[in-house]
Design a protein around this motif. Structure first.
Motif, PDB file in Angstrom:
ATOM      1  N   GLU A  60       1.124  -6.626 -37.979  1.00 30.83           N
ATOM      2  CA  GLU A  60       1.789  -6.018 -36.808  1.00 30.83           C
ATOM      3  C   GLU A  60       3.434  -6.135 -37.015  1.00 30.83           C
ATOM      4  N   ALA A  61       3.851  -7.213 -37.464  1.00 29.34           N
ATOM      5  CA  ALA A  61       5.315  -7.466 -37.292  1.00 29.34           C
ATOM      6  C   ALA A  61       5.819  -6.344 -38.503  1.00 29.34           C
ATOM      7  N   VAL A  62       5.134  -6.135 -39.692  1.00 25.15           N
ATOM      8  CA  VAL A  62       5.599  -5.400 -40.614  1.00 25.15           C
ATOM      9  C   VAL A  62       5.685  -3.804 -40.165  1.00 25.15           C
ATOM     10  N   LEU A  63       4.611  -3.472 -39.291  1.00 26.45           N
ATOM     11  CA  LEU A  63       4.635  -2.064 -38.786  1.00 26.45           C
ATOM     12  C   LEU A  63       5.306  -1.938 -37.540  1.00 26.45           C
ATOM     13  N   ARG A  80      -0.487   1.315 -36.827  1.00 26.51           N
ATOM     14  CA  ARG A  80      -0.451   0.143 -35.780  1.00 26.51           C
ATOM     15  C   ARG A  80      -1.506   0.488 -34.767  1.00 26.51           C
ATOM     16  N   ALA A  81      -1.671   1.804 -34.423  1.00 25.44           N
ATOM     17  CA  ALA A  81      -2.920   1.741 -33.497  1.00 25.44           C
ATOM     18  C   ALA A  81      -4.208   1.477 -34.069  1.00 25.44           C
ATOM     19  N   VAL A  82      -4.125   1.606 -35.319  1.00 25.56           N
ATOM     20  CA  VAL A  82      -5.607   1.234 -35.857  1.00 25.56           C
ATOM     21  C   VAL A  82      -5.494  -0.486 -35.891  1.00 25.56           C
ATOM     22  N   LEU A  83      -4.663  -0.979 -36.276  1.00 24.24           N
ATOM     23  CA  LEU A  83      -4.571  -2.500 -36.131  1.00 24.24           C
ATOM     24  C   LEU A  83      -4.941  -3.017 -34.632  1.00 24.24           C
ATOM     25  N   HIS A  84      -4.184  -2.359 -33.534  1.00 24.91           N
ATOM     26  CA  HIS A  84      -4.488  -2.685 -32.295  1.00 24.91           C
ATOM     27  C   HIS A  84      -6.059  -2.423 -31.855  1.00 24.91           C
ATOM     28  N   PHE A  85      -6.654  -1.313 -32.449  1.00 28.40           N
ATOM     29  CA  PHE A  85      -7.995  -1.045 -32.200  1.00 28.40           C
ATOM     30  C   PHE A  85      -8.920  -2.233 -32.771  1.00 28.40           C
ATOM     31  N   TYR A  90      -6.899  -2.145 -26.878  1.00 31.25           N
ATOM     32  CA  TYR A  90      -7.259  -0.720 -26.949  1.00 31.25           C
ATOM     33  C   TYR A  90      -5.979   0.064 -26.126  1.00 31.25           C
ATOM     34  N   ARG A  91      -5.389  -0.419 -25.022  1.00 34.86           N
ATOM     35  CA  ARG A  91      -4.369   0.058 -24.453  1.00 34.86           C
ATOM     36  C   ARG A  91      -3.207   0.119 -24.987  1.00 34.86           C
ATOM     37  N   LYS A  92      -2.652  -0.834 -26.182  1.00 36.16           N
ATOM     38  CA  LYS A  92      -1.744  -0.928 -26.897  1.00 36.16           C
ATOM     39  C   LYS A  92      -2.101   0.166 -28.210  1.00 36.16           C
ATOM     40  N   ALA A  93      -3.296   0.417 -28.529  1.00 39.08           N
ATOM     41  CA  ALA A  93      -3.740   1.359 -29.398  1.00 39.08           C
ATOM     42  C   ALA A  93      -3.504   2.776 -28.927  1.00 39.08           C
ATOM     43  N   ILE A  94      -3.853   3.188 -27.701  1.00 34.66           N
ATOM     44  CA  ILE A  94      -3.661   4.231 -27.129  1.00 34.66           C
ATOM     45  C   ILE A  94      -2.267   4.716 -26.971  1.00 34.66           C
ATOM     46  N   ALA A  95      -1.512   3.579 -26.647  1.00 34.31           N
ATOM     47  CA  ALA A  95      -0.014   4.108 -26.466  1.00 34.31           C
ATOM     48  C   ALA A  95       0.655   4.319 -27.944  1.00 34.31           C
ATOM     49  N   ALA A 102       2.242  12.817 -30.646  1.00 28.28           N
ATOM     50  CA  ALA A 102       3.687  13.463 -29.938  1.00 28.28           C
ATOM     51  C   ALA A 102       4.495  13.759 -31.384  1.00 28.28           C
ATOM     52  N   LEU A 103       4.603  12.867 -32.361  1.00 31.61           N
ATOM     53  CA  LEU A 103       5.399  13.221 -33.753  1.00 31.61           C
ATOM     54  C   LEU A 103       4.584  14.369 -34.562  1.00 31.61           C
ATOM     55  N   VAL A 104       3.162  14.350 -34.588  1.00 27.80           N
ATOM     56  CA  VAL A 104       2.549  15.218 -35.317  1.00 27.80           C
ATOM     57  C   VAL A 104       1.449  15.614 -34.751  1.00 27.80           C
ATOM     58  N   PRO A 105       1.203  16.488 -33.658  1.00 22.99           N
ATOM     59  CA  PRO A 105       0.467  17.056 -32.728  1.00 22.99           C
ATOM     60  C   PRO A 105      -1.077  17.469 -33.609  1.00 22.99           C
ATOM     61  N   VAL A 106      -0.945  17.534 -34.819  1.00 22.89           N
ATOM     62  CA  VAL A 106      -2.113  18.011 -35.729  1.00 22.89           C
ATOM     63  C   VAL A 106      -2.672  16.766 -36.482  1.00 22.89           C
ATOM     64  N   HIS A 107      -2.382  15.736 -36.013  1.00 24.45           N
ATOM     65  CA  HIS A 107      -2.565  14.563 -36.639  1.00 24.45           C
ATOM     66  C   HIS A 107      -4.105  14.107 -36.152  1.00 24.45           C
ATOM     67  N   PHE A 108      -5.268  14.578 -36.831  1.00 24.45           N
ATOM     68  CA  PHE A 108      -6.530  14.397 -36.383  1.00 24.45           C
ATOM     69  C   PHE A 108      -7.121  13.103 -36.610  1.00 24.45           C
ATOM     70  N   GLY A 109      -6.485  12.233 -37.394  1.00 26.47           N
ATOM     71  CA  GLY A 109      -6.856  10.905 -37.403  1.00 26.47           C
ATOM     72  C   GLY A 109      -6.338  10.168 -36.060  1.00 26.47           C
ATOM     73  N   ALA A 110      -5.205  10.437 -35.549  1.00 28.13           N
ATOM     74  CA  ALA A 110      -4.731   9.651 -34.450  1.00 28.13           C
ATOM     75  C   ALA A 110      -5.469  10.353 -33.240  1.00 28.13           C
ATOM     76  N   LEU A 111      -5.873  11.576 -33.386  1.00 27.37           N
ATOM     77  CA  LEU A 111      -6.289  12.145 -32.233  1.00 27.37           C
ATOM     78  C   LEU A 111      -7.790  11.519 -32.174  1.00 27.37           C
ATOM     79  N   HIS A 112      -8.446  11.337 -33.382  1.00 27.91           N
ATOM     80  CA  HIS A 112      -9.884  10.813 -33.359  1.00 27.91           C
ATOM     81  C   HIS A 112      -9.659   9.280 -32.903  1.00 27.91           C
ATOM     82  N   GLY A 113      -8.858   8.619 -33.359  1.00 31.45           N
ATOM     83  CA  GLY A 113      -8.413   7.157 -32.991  1.00 31.45           C
ATOM     84  C   GLY A 113      -8.061   6.941 -31.229  1.00 31.45           C
ATOM     85  N   LEU A 114      -7.513   7.892 -30.725  1.00 27.99           N
ATOM     86  CA  LEU A 114      -7.366   8.061 -29.369  1.00 27.99           C
ATOM     87  C   LEU A 114      -8.622   8.219 -28.672  1.00 27.99           C
ATOM     88  N   GLY A 115      -9.480   9.130 -29.131  1.00 25.42           N
ATOM     89  CA  GLY A 115     -10.719   9.090 -28.392  1.00 25.42           C
ATOM     90  C   GLY A 115     -11.766   7.923 -28.633  1.00 25.42           C
TER      91      GLY A 115
END
Length: 156
Positions: A60-63, A80-85, A90-95, A102-115
């Motif tokens: 986490e410190a590196v990320l 870092r979201a994956v690490l938090h998950f 979960y709240r830190k991962a969601i953030a 916000a940076l890459v709206p088509v990031h399907f991995g981040a969208l899946h992770g958010l879900g």
């Protein structure tokens, strides 16, 4: 990121041919991981090695450091979201997922992770929305279809 490079790959994710989709998926992950060149990639790899070695705090410190130095590095936020998950934060991962998206709206991995994170905290309607957004990008992602079904069942 250059949309002209992403557009054909995003279109390939909608191709009925599984091999075409797999190649496009791999290419997109390479673009996202390689966004900040070799140094950024090596930092993500180092964080992953630390996480796999049970050194989550160091990972986490590196990320967090790379995010501070390169706040537009979407994959650092996603990692870092994956690490938090994985840690159940979960709240830190969601953030962090929201930052990556916000940076890459088509990031399907981040969208899946958010879900996944939203479902983990019982926010099933929001989770369904995230999985649906991911499905718009990757319509053949059966896992997201399955998760939408599971979240919908929990609402009944």
């Amino acid at each position: 990121m250059d949309d002209t490079e992403l557009f054909p790959l995003l279109e390939a994710l909608k191709n009925p041919d599984e091999a075409v989709r797999a190649e496009a998926t791999q290419a997109l992950w390479q673009i996202w991981f390689g966004q900040k060149g070799a140094a950024g990639l090596q930092t993500l790899q180092r964080a992953q090695v630390l996480l796999e070695a049970g050194e989550a705090d160091q990972s986490e410190a590196v990320l967090s450091e790379v995010i501070e130095q390169m706040p537009d590095f979407a994959e650092a936020w996603n990692r870092r979201a994956v690490l938090h998950f994985v840690q159940g934060n979960y709240r830190k991962a969601i953030a962090d997922c929201h930052h990556a998206i916000a940076l890459v709206p088509v990031h399907f991995g981040a969208l899946h992770g958010l879900g996944l994170c939203l479902a983990s905290v019982g926010e099933y309607r929001e989770a369904i929305q995230a999985f649906r957004r991911a499905l718009e990008i990757q319509p053949y992602a059966i896992e997201n279809q399955k998760l939408i079904f599971e979240c919908t069942a929990k609402l009944s």
